[in-house]
Write an enzyme that holds these catalytic residues in place. Structure first.
Site, short mmCIF file in Angstrom:
data_model
loop_
_atom_site.label_atom_id
_atom_site.label_comp_id
_atom_site.label_asym_id
_atom_site.label_seq_id
_atom_site.Cartn_x
_atom_site.Cartn_y
_atom_site.Cartn_z
N SER A 139 0.86 -1.19 -0.04
CA SER A 139 0.10 0.28 0.01
C SER A 139 1.03 1.17 0.17
O SER A 139 2.17 1.23 0.38
CB SER A 139 -0.76 -0.11 1.24
OG SER A 139 -1.60 1.21 1.35
N TYR A 152 -1.59 -0.36 10.06
CA TYR A 152 -2.07 -0.85 8.85
C TYR A 152 -0.70 -0.71 8.30
O TYR A 152 -0.04 -1.73 7.40
CB TYR A 152 -3.12 -0.07 8.26
CG TYR A 152 -3.61 -0.46 6.90
CD1 TYR A 152 -3.99 -1.70 6.53
CD2 TYR A 152 -3.02 0.52 6.01
CE1 TYR A 152 -4.15 -2.14 5.29
CE2 TYR A 152 -3.36 0.09 4.59
CZ TYR A 152 -4.09 -1.15 4.17
OH TYR A 152 -4.22 -1.49 2.93
P1 NDP Z 1 -11.59 -5.78 -0.20
O1 NDP Z 1 -12.01 -5.80 1.09
O2 NDP Z 1 -12.50 -5.59 -1.33
O3 NDP Z 1 -11.10 -7.52 -0.48
C1 NDP Z 1 -10.01 -7.86 0.50
C2 NDP Z 1 -10.16 -9.36 0.21
O4 NDP Z 1 -9.37 -10.18 1.46
C3 NDP Z 1 -11.41 -10.17 0.05
O5 NDP Z 1 -11.54 -10.89 -0.78
C4 NDP Z 1 -11.41 -10.76 1.34
O6 NDP Z 1 -12.42 -12.04 1.27
C5 NDP Z 1 -10.15 -11.18 1.56
N1 NDP Z 1 -9.72 -11.48 3.03
C6 NDP Z 1 -9.87 -10.76 4.21
N2 NDP Z 1 -9.50 -11.50 5.42
C7 NDP Z 1 -9.25 -12.62 4.78
C8 NDP Z 1 -8.67 -13.99 5.57
N3 NDP Z 1 -8.57 -13.97 6.85
N4 NDP Z 1 -8.33 -15.18 4.64
C9 NDP Z 1 -8.77 -14.85 3.32
N5 NDP Z 1 -9.16 -13.72 3.00
C10 NDP Z 1 -9.43 -12.77 3.50
O7 NDP Z 1 -10.41 -4.94 -0.53
P2 NDP Z 1 -9.39 -4.67 -1.39
O8 NDP Z 1 -9.58 -5.41 -2.61
O9 NDP Z 1 -8.92 -3.07 -1.48
O10 NDP Z 1 -8.08 -5.51 -0.78
C11 NDP Z 1 -7.05 -6.27 -1.34
C12 NDP Z 1 -5.65 -5.92 -0.71
O11 NDP Z 1 -5.37 -4.53 -1.26
C13 NDP Z 1 -5.57 -5.74 0.77
O12 NDP Z 1 -4.15 -6.19 1.07
C14 NDP Z 1 -5.48 -4.21 0.93
O13 NDP Z 1 -4.90 -3.88 2.25
C15 NDP Z 1 -4.72 -3.91 -0.08
N6 NDP Z 1 -4.92 -2.49 -0.38
C16 NDP Z 1 -6.09 -1.76 -0.86
C17 NDP Z 1 -6.23 -0.44 -1.13
C18 NDP Z 1 -7.66 0.21 -1.17
O14 NDP Z 1 -7.70 1.42 -1.30
N7 NDP Z 1 -8.51 -0.49 -1.51
C19 NDP Z 1 -5.04 0.40 -1.18
C20 NDP Z 1 -3.99 -0.30 -0.88
C21 NDP Z 1 -3.74 -1.57 -0.52
P3 NDP Z 1 -13.20 -12.83 2.36
O15 NDP Z 1 -13.72 -11.97 3.34
O16 NDP Z 1 -14.19 -13.35 1.39
O17 NDP Z 1 -12.25 -13.82 2.86
#
Ligand code: NDP
Length: 243
Positions: A139, A152
């Protein structure tokens, strides 16, 4: 034969889902892991209906065995694993002084241990074929330190450090590592924020100027599709209007 066989954690929404669609559309077989299997199934069906290849598995990245199973599924279904996209993440942001010890623990478990579990599962498989690629979603919160995002951002920088260390230990030429640092991306990530005020603030920013997750997916595809001797180490991708 599939272009690449790519396992993706956090494939049920946001950046992971967009990456699955993008890579499947470019001819890769995708192996989708997350906890919400209904979402994964729907996505896999859409990919298959469009002529692509996909498999799904219930994965909680805090459980090492789940990552082992995800990697095994790639090999049994598609014969190999070329890339692991360690993307699952949560964002329990808040001032350090709130002492949200449980939120810190949860972020360390998912954002750091989750990626390490993926490395532990995939590295031996990559090593046997002497070919592999770790991509991870870190990030800009680790590049520009901002109030409420200290822990974070720290989890993201821990992962950045781990991938850079792994890169330096793996200079025989068969392993690639890529850390992708997105700025604001329009996803469901704000749902994991417990503080209602901060959650609203982040949602407002996402609505105002965040990138479509497909933009990050294209950056990930760019890194994966380079010739195997070309390693894209870091990609920073943010809205042009983000400070
Ligand atoms: P979302 O919340 O849309 O997606 C997060 C994903 O992580 C979901 O598919 C969720 O699936 C999964 N997840 C969460 N906890 C678990 C777990 N314990 N085991 C397996 N899967 C898990 O957010 P983003 O798409 O934005 O996030 C994706 C990545 O990008 C993250 O690492 C986030 O920190 C990073 N990021 C996002 C930014 C943004 O602005 N959106 C900016 C910078 C980085 P489920 O709940 O079905 O398990």
């Amino acid at each position: 034969m599939a272009q690449h066989v790519v396992a993706i954690t956090g494939a049920s929404s946001g950046i992971g889902e967009a990456t699955a669609r993008e890579l499947a559309g470019r001819g890769s077989a995708v192996v989708l892991g997350a906890r919400r299997t209904d979402r994964l199934e729907k996505l896999a069906n859409e990919i298959r209906a469009a002529g692509g290849q996909a498999a799904t598995l219930a994965v909680d990245v805090t459980a090492r065995a789940d990552l082992d199973a995800l990697v095994t599924l790639a090999v049994t279904e598609f014969g190999r694993l070329d890339v692991l996209v360690g993307n699952a993440g949560i964002s329990k942001i808040g001032p350090v002084a709130d002492l949200d010890v449980d939120g810190w623990q949860a972020m360390i478990d998912v954002n750091v241990r989750g990626v390490l579990h993926g490395i532990a599962a995939a590295l031996p498989v990559f090593e046997r074929r002497r070919r592999g690629h770790f991509v991870t979603t870190v990030s800009t919160a680790g590049l520009k330190i901002t109030p409420t995002m200290a822990v974070y951002g720290a989890t993201k920088n821990a992962v950045r450090t781990i991938l850079e260390g792994l890169r330096q230990e793996s200079t025989e030429g068969w392993l690639r590592t890529t850390s992708v640092s997105p700025g604001y991306v329009r996803t469901e990530l704000a749902d994991s924020i417990d503080d209602p005020g901060l959650r609203e603030q982040i949602r407002t920013n996402m609505d105002r100027f965040a990138l479509d997750p497909a933009a990050v997916a294209r950056a990930i595809a760019f890194a994966i599709e380079q010739p195997t001797d070309v390693e894209i180490g870091d990609i920073t991708i943010r809205p042009a209007s983000q400070d």
